[in-house]
Design a protein around this motif. Structure first.
Motif, PDB file in Angstrom:
ATOM      1  N   ASN A 228       0.696  -1.329   0.118  1.00 29.77           N
ATOM      2  CA  ASN A 228      -0.041   0.010   0.006  1.00 29.77           C
ATOM      3  C   ASN A 228       0.993   1.234  -0.006  1.00 29.77           C
ATOM      4  O   ASN A 228       1.745   1.266   1.014  1.00 29.77           O
ATOM      5  CB  ASN A 228      -0.923   0.017   1.314  1.00 29.77           C
ATOM      6  N   PRO A 229       0.791   1.982  -1.080  1.00 26.87           N
ATOM      7  CA  PRO A 229       1.677   3.197  -0.953  1.00 26.87           C
ATOM      8  C   PRO A 229       1.399   4.361   0.079  1.00 26.87           C
ATOM      9  O   PRO A 229       2.400   5.061   0.275  1.00 26.87           O
ATOM     10  CB  PRO A 229       1.646   3.914  -2.511  1.00 26.87           C
ATOM     11  N   GLU A 230       0.569   4.254   0.854  1.00 29.57           N
ATOM     12  CA  GLU A 230       0.098   5.221   1.685  1.00 29.57           C
ATOM     13  C   GLU A 230       0.837   4.537   2.880  1.00 29.57           C
ATOM     14  O   GLU A 230       0.855   5.171   4.294  1.00 29.57           O
ATOM     15  CB  GLU A 230      -1.486   5.117   1.950  1.00 29.57           C
ATOM     16  N   GLY A 231       1.165   3.361   3.100  1.00 29.48           N
ATOM     17  CA  GLY A 231       1.597   2.785   4.274  1.00 29.48           C
ATOM     18  C   GLY A 231       0.833   1.312   4.601  1.00 29.48           C
ATOM     19  O   GLY A 231      -0.372   1.204   4.205  1.00 29.48           O
ATOM     20  N   PRO A 232       1.165   0.726   5.685  1.00 28.78           N
ATOM     21  CA  PRO A 232       0.461  -0.780   6.020  1.00 28.78           C
ATOM     22  C   PRO A 232      -0.932  -0.306   6.419  1.00 28.78           C
ATOM     23  O   PRO A 232      -0.969   0.328   7.571  1.00 28.78           O
ATOM     24  CB  PRO A 232       1.446  -1.150   7.026  1.00 28.78           C
ATOM     25  N   GLY A 233      -1.758  -0.667   5.808  1.00 30.01           N
ATOM     26  CA  GLY A 233      -3.239  -0.490   5.990  1.00 30.01           C
ATOM     27  C   GLY A 233      -3.624   1.007   6.022  1.00 30.01           C
ATOM     28  O   GLY A 233      -4.702   1.425   6.650  1.00 30.01           O
ATOM     29  N   GLY A 234      -2.810   1.690   5.253  1.00 30.04           N
ATOM     30  CA  GLY A 234      -3.184   3.068   5.244  1.00 30.04           C
ATOM     31  C   GLY A 234      -2.478   3.924   6.361  1.00 30.04           C
ATOM     32  O   GLY A 234      -2.597   5.057   6.421  1.00 30.04           O
ATOM     33  N   ASP A 235      -1.601   3.251   7.051  1.00 35.36           N
ATOM     34  CA  ASP A 235      -0.875   3.967   8.128  1.00 35.36           C
ATOM     35  C   ASP A 235       0.515   4.412   7.714  1.00 35.36           C
ATOM     36  O   ASP A 235       1.275   3.568   7.255  1.00 35.36           O
ATOM     37  CB  ASP A 235      -0.687   2.806   9.231  1.00 35.36           C
ATOM     38  N   PRO A 236       0.670   5.796   7.654  1.00 37.38           N
ATOM     39  CA  PRO A 236       1.882   6.437   7.073  1.00 37.38           C
ATOM     40  C   PRO A 236       2.940   6.425   7.693  1.00 37.38           C
ATOM     41  O   PRO A 236       3.714   7.441   8.143  1.00 37.38           O
ATOM     42  CB  PRO A 236       1.380   7.684   6.786  1.00 37.38           C
ATOM     43  N   ASP A 237       3.586   5.102   8.121  1.00 44.09           N
ATOM     44  CA  ASP A 237       4.590   4.953   8.839  1.00 44.09           C
ATOM     45  C   ASP A 237       5.853   4.280   7.995  1.00 44.09           C
ATOM     46  O   ASP A 237       5.744   3.073   7.476  1.00 44.09           O
ATOM     47  CB  ASP A 237       4.461   3.882   9.989  1.00 44.09           C
ATOM     48  N   THR A 373       6.072  18.355  -6.210  1.00 46.91           N
ATOM     49  CA  THR A 373       6.238  17.078  -6.300  1.00 46.91           C
ATOM     50  C   THR A 373       5.752  16.517  -4.998  1.00 46.91           C
ATOM     51  O   THR A 373       5.338  17.109  -4.050  1.00 46.91           O
ATOM     52  CB  THR A 373       7.712  16.579  -6.298  1.00 46.91           C
ATOM     53  N   MET A 374       5.916  15.009  -5.033  1.00 43.47           N
ATOM     54  CA  MET A 374       5.527  14.246  -3.815  1.00 43.47           C
ATOM     55  C   MET A 374       6.020  13.053  -3.606  1.00 43.47           C
ATOM     56  O   MET A 374       6.877  12.622  -4.527  1.00 43.47           O
ATOM     57  CB  MET A 374       3.893  13.997  -3.817  1.00 43.47           C
ATOM     58  N   MET A 375       5.940  12.290  -2.683  1.00 37.81           N
ATOM     59  CA  MET A 375       6.636  10.995  -2.292  1.00 37.81           C
ATOM     60  C   MET A 375       5.309  10.393  -1.451  1.00 37.81           C
ATOM     61  O   MET A 375       4.678  10.744  -0.244  1.00 37.81           O
ATOM     62  CB  MET A 375       7.713  11.084  -1.462  1.00 37.81           C
ATOM     63  N   THR A 376       5.309   9.069  -1.677  1.00 33.46           N
ATOM     64  CA  THR A 376       4.574   8.151  -0.955  1.00 33.46           C
ATOM     65  C   THR A 376       5.130   7.808   0.189  1.00 33.46           C
ATOM     66  O   THR A 376       6.366   8.095   0.595  1.00 33.46           O
ATOM     67  CB  THR A 376       4.082   6.736  -1.817  1.00 33.46           C
ATOM     68  N   THR A 377       4.471   7.208   1.167  1.00 33.77           N
ATOM     69  CA  THR A 377       4.956   6.636   2.420  1.00 33.77           C
ATOM     70  C   THR A 377       6.246   5.514   1.861  1.00 33.77           C
ATOM     71  O   THR A 377       7.150   5.136   2.426  1.00 33.77           O
ATOM     72  CB  THR A 377       4.085   5.813   3.220  1.00 33.77           C
ATOM     73  N   ALA A 378       5.725   4.661   0.835  1.00 34.43           N
ATOM     74  CA  ALA A 378       6.871   3.481   0.436  1.00 34.43           C
ATOM     75  C   ALA A 378       8.224   4.280  -0.092  1.00 34.43           C
ATOM     76  O   ALA A 378       9.281   3.962   0.134  1.00 34.43           O
ATOM     77  CB  ALA A 378       6.225   2.628  -0.743  1.00 34.43           C
ATOM     78  N   ASP A 379       7.968   5.507  -0.680  1.00 36.80           N
ATOM     79  CA  ASP A 379       9.149   6.339  -1.087  1.00 36.80           C
ATOM     80  C   ASP A 379       9.955   6.582   0.231  1.00 36.80           C
ATOM     81  O   ASP A 379      11.280   6.638   0.269  1.00 36.80           O
ATOM     82  CB  ASP A 379       8.894   7.553  -1.928  1.00 36.80           C
ATOM     83  N   MET A 380       9.487   7.217   1.114  1.00 37.85           N
ATOM     84  CA  MET A 380       9.924   7.704   2.396  1.00 37.85           C
ATOM     85  C   MET A 380      10.673   6.530   2.938  1.00 37.85           C
ATOM     86  O   MET A 380      11.699   6.802   3.816  1.00 37.85           O
ATOM     87  CB  MET A 380       8.991   8.353   3.460  1.00 37.85           C
ATOM     88  N   ALA A 381      10.227   5.196   2.914  1.00 48.99           N
ATOM     89  CA  ALA A 381      10.829   4.182   3.382  1.00 48.99           C
ATOM     90  C   ALA A 381      12.368   3.971   2.930  1.00 48.99           C
ATOM     91  O   ALA A 381      13.115   3.768   3.498  1.00 48.99           O
ATOM     92  CB  ALA A 381      10.120   2.828   3.089  1.00 48.99           C
TER      93      ALA A 381
END
Length: 727
Positions: A228-237, A373-381
């Motif tokens: 999930n690009p927003e994070g696990p289950g939508g959690d932006p961690d 521009t933007m980054m997803t939570t997966a990018d921030m990982a």
């Protein structure tokens, strides 16, 4: 890479096993009103309009490859009013289509991947993660129509992705054609047991309590390709997202460097779409009205072409140059601090704080307008996880390293399920051989005289029929049609990790292989293993009263340990093999369903599976010689005793232990005298009506020879499953 155990057993929730269906939720469950076209393909009727005689390899050779690539290159910037190209370039769209076609591959069972064009069919056609890819495929239709049978949809998807990368200045390692289309959904793939999609609130499959993905699954949520690009289950961690990324990419045979290269390389192009709330567009293709002609996720007709497109719900591009390959992705990721924001569609995403104007992206429809521009939570990982960060910083500082890593990882992603390199077609097949292609040196077929001499020697060597049959079966039955890996060619049963698998009884296996090496002379070990097993079958048939010759075609080669991808082969270790009555640990599906799964991966029909089980039981091929299912007093002779005694009406069956339903005892009626022991994979041939109907044929008087000859035919099919040179 994450320390996930590739051999982990079944998941246990709260200490209690949850038994599920082998296939989980199916298309008919998601779309109960769908037209039941499958009823036309019952009783062996093929849905393939090209027919069994169609030779795709020959058709591909007639393709004007250069002209096709030129047409694809032109398409990239030929924006259509009905579905306009972001930034005037369809390249990012085609990359996503190709990626998602290939990204369903999983090394656990070899299923998924781009090899047959499954993205055209449910459920993949209507997965939330594949939103709007129906338009990408429709943009390709004029080209597919033009080149017809010379290019399959499956090949076209991947080639379009390659051309897209090239057209935007990106690196490409090569392309191999040869993927033949199928014409219906592959119904034997378990995509998950969840009853809701990711966009309906499904939770991640990895939690603090559930630390491993279930069974063969690779995606983190139902309806996703990866995470999930927003994070696990939508959690932006970001750190939890890194955990999920490592787990899911590992299940797709990718290490951390490949994971970072693919993520950064794919996100160097294009944008995500979340310009409007998701409720403003329509249903997925499978649920749409008939007049929409297969299109889904539609918005108001007046909005088409104005940029109001929502797919993932995330809005924006990752780079300030979204149609040009380069180092901007990592440059921006590390240059700025990012804050968590919401897209117009309400999705969680990350935005750079106070970006410079030159680091902002052009608007997808108005090049004179600049947007953040933007980054997803997966990018921030990639920035927050220590392992990912070290790799990312190296790629940031060494563009050539990123170029090479992305090109190779993309090639692996899009070709992993194609089988050996010998099956690749076209002028752009790379010269370099890669370890994940499971290379096997060419072998030489032994002479007829050598074959006869070896058979005689091995049958007088002291090795038993059981030992020879088990070794040949263990070698050949690793084959799986899903990704064309495994099989007898290469004799990898003599190499790590296969030689140490519990199912292969390592100590006994070492004894058998040592004797075969002593006797084989110049014959390859791979040929010797198969030939020895086939000689044992001939002897067993003769002991059962029938003279038969088991066809043998030599020419297999022997692989080396250095060119064996040990990590990915670990995933192929059987947790169950009903043909050998083996169950390593209790699984979250019924044991007999695991037998069907194994037979399906081997490409066996119901009768072929049935006759092989019955024959292997009486030949003594059970794991460690356990007596369960050996319904004969003539073990080692190839007879139909398994079926005759299973259907003996003077026998009744009961549980051996009321605490388990895996072992049973057969008693003489009226006396309760124990006659036989059995497992679920034995008794299913008497319990299931369809399997019983087939098995009864082999129990009938007068069909003893039919049983033997059918067993030999099915045996040879398994022994030659990976001999693509014989097709």
């Amino acid at each position: 890479m994450a320390d996930a155990d590739p051999k982990a057993g079944c998941p246990v929730h709260g200490g209690e096993m949850k038994i599920r269906s082998l296939l989980g939720r199916q298309n008919k469950d998601w779309w109960p009103d769908a037209l039941p076209v499958d009823m036309l393909h019952q009783h062996g009727v093929s849905p393939d309009p090209m027919g069994e005689d169609f030779d795709y390899a020959e058709a591909f050779k007639k393709l004007d490859y250069a002209a096709l690539k030129a047409d694809l290159t032109t398409l990239m910037t030929d924006s259509k009013s009905w579905w306009p190209a972001d930034y005037g370039h369809y390249g990012p769209f085609m990359i996503r289509m190709a990626w998602h076609a290939a990204g369903t591959y999983r090394v656990t069972d070899g299923r998924g991947g781009a090899g047959s064009g499954q993205q055209r069919f449910e459920p993949l056609n209507s997965w939330p993660d594949n939103g709007n890819l129906d338009k990408a495929r429709r943009l390709l239709w004029p080209i597919k129509q033009k080149y017809g049978q010379s290019i399959s949809w499956a090949d076209l998807f991947i080639l379009a992705g390659n051309v897209a990368i090239e057209s935007m200045g990106g690196p490409v390692f090569g392309f191999g054609g040869g993927r033949r289309d199928v014409y219906q959904s592959e119904g034997d793939t378990f995509w998950g047991a969840e009853e809701i999609w990711v966009d309906q609130g499904a939770q991640t499959r990895i939690t603090e309590e559930q630390v491993e993905l279930e069974g063969p699954l690779a995606a983190i949520q139902m309806g996703l390709i990866y995470v999930n690009p927003e994070g696990p289950g939508g959690d932006p961690d970001p750190l939890k997202s890194a955990r999920d990324m490592k787990a899911t990419f590992l299940r797709m045979a990718m290490n951390s460097e490949e994971t970072v290269a693919l993520t950064a390389g794919g996100h160097a192009f294009g944008k995500a779409h979340g310009a409007k709330p998701g409720e403003t567009f329509g249903k997925a293709p499978a649920g749409e009205a008939i007049h929409q002609q297969g299109f889904g996720w539609l918005t108001d007709a007046d909005e088409i072409g104005k940029g109001h497109i929502t797919t993932s719900g995330i809005e924006g591009s990752w780079s300030n140059n979204p149609t040009q390959w380069g180092g901007d992705y990592f440059r921006l990721l590390f240059k700025y601090d990012y804050e968590l924001v919401e897209s117009p569609a309400g999705a969680k995403q990350w935005q750079p704080i106070n970006p410079d104007r030159e680091d902002m992206a052009p608007d997808a429809r108005d090049p004179n307008k600049r947007v953040p521009t933007m980054m997803t939570t997966a990018d921030m990982a990639l920035k927050m996880d220590p392992e990912f960060r070290a790799i990312s910083e190296r790629f940031r500082d060494d563009q050539a390293a990123l170029d090479d890593a992305f090109a190779r990882a993309w090639f692996k992603l899009t070709h992993r399920d194609m089988g050996p390199k010998s099956l690749y077609l076209g002028p752009e097949v790379p010269e370099e051989t890669l370890i994940w292609q499971d290379p096997v040196p060419a072998g030489a077929a032994p002479s007829d005289a050598d074959v006869l001499a070896f058979k005689s020697a091995v049958l007088s060597s002291g090795l038993t029929v059981s030992q020879l049959v088990k070794t040949a079966w263990a070698s050949a039955s690793t084959y799986r049609k899903s990704d064309k890996r495994g099989g007898a060619n290469g004799a990898r049963i003599a190499l790590a990790p296969q030689k140490d698998w519990d199912v292969n009884e390592p100590a006994e296996l070492a004894t058998v292989l040592a004797k075969l090496n002593e006797l084989r002379g110049s014959m390859s070990l791979a040929d010797a293993i198969v030939l020895a097993g086939s000689a044992a079958v001939e002897k067993a048939a003769k002991d059962g009263g029938f003279d038969v010759t088991v066809p043998f075609t030599g020419g297999r080669g022997d692989a080396t340990q250095d060119w064996t991808d040990v990590e990915s082969f670990h995933w192929m270790e059987p947790q169950a093999d009903g043909f050998r009555n083996y169950l390593k640990t209790r699984q979250p599906v019924k044991t007999e369903e695991l037998l069907l799964d194994k037979a399906s991966l081997l490409g066996l029909s119901g009768p072929e599976m049935t006759v092989l089980v019955g024959g292997l039981r009486v030949l003594g091929a059970n794991h460690k010689g356990i007596p369960k299912g050996v319904f004969t007093h003539r073990k080692g002779a190839l007879t139909n005793d398994f079926f005759v005694n299973l259907f003996d009406i003077d026998t009744f069956w009961d549980l051996a232990d009321t605490a388990s339903d895996e072992e049973f005892i057969g008693y003489t009626r009226g006396e309760r005298t124990e006659k036989w022991r059995a497992t679920r994979t034995d008794l299913i041939f008497g319990s299931n009506s369809q399997l019983r109907a087939t098995a009864e044929v082999y129990a009938e008087r007068g069909h003893e020879e039919k049983f033997v000859r059918d067993f030999v035919k099915a045996w040879v099919k398994v022994m030659n499953a990976d001999r693509f040179d014989l097709a």
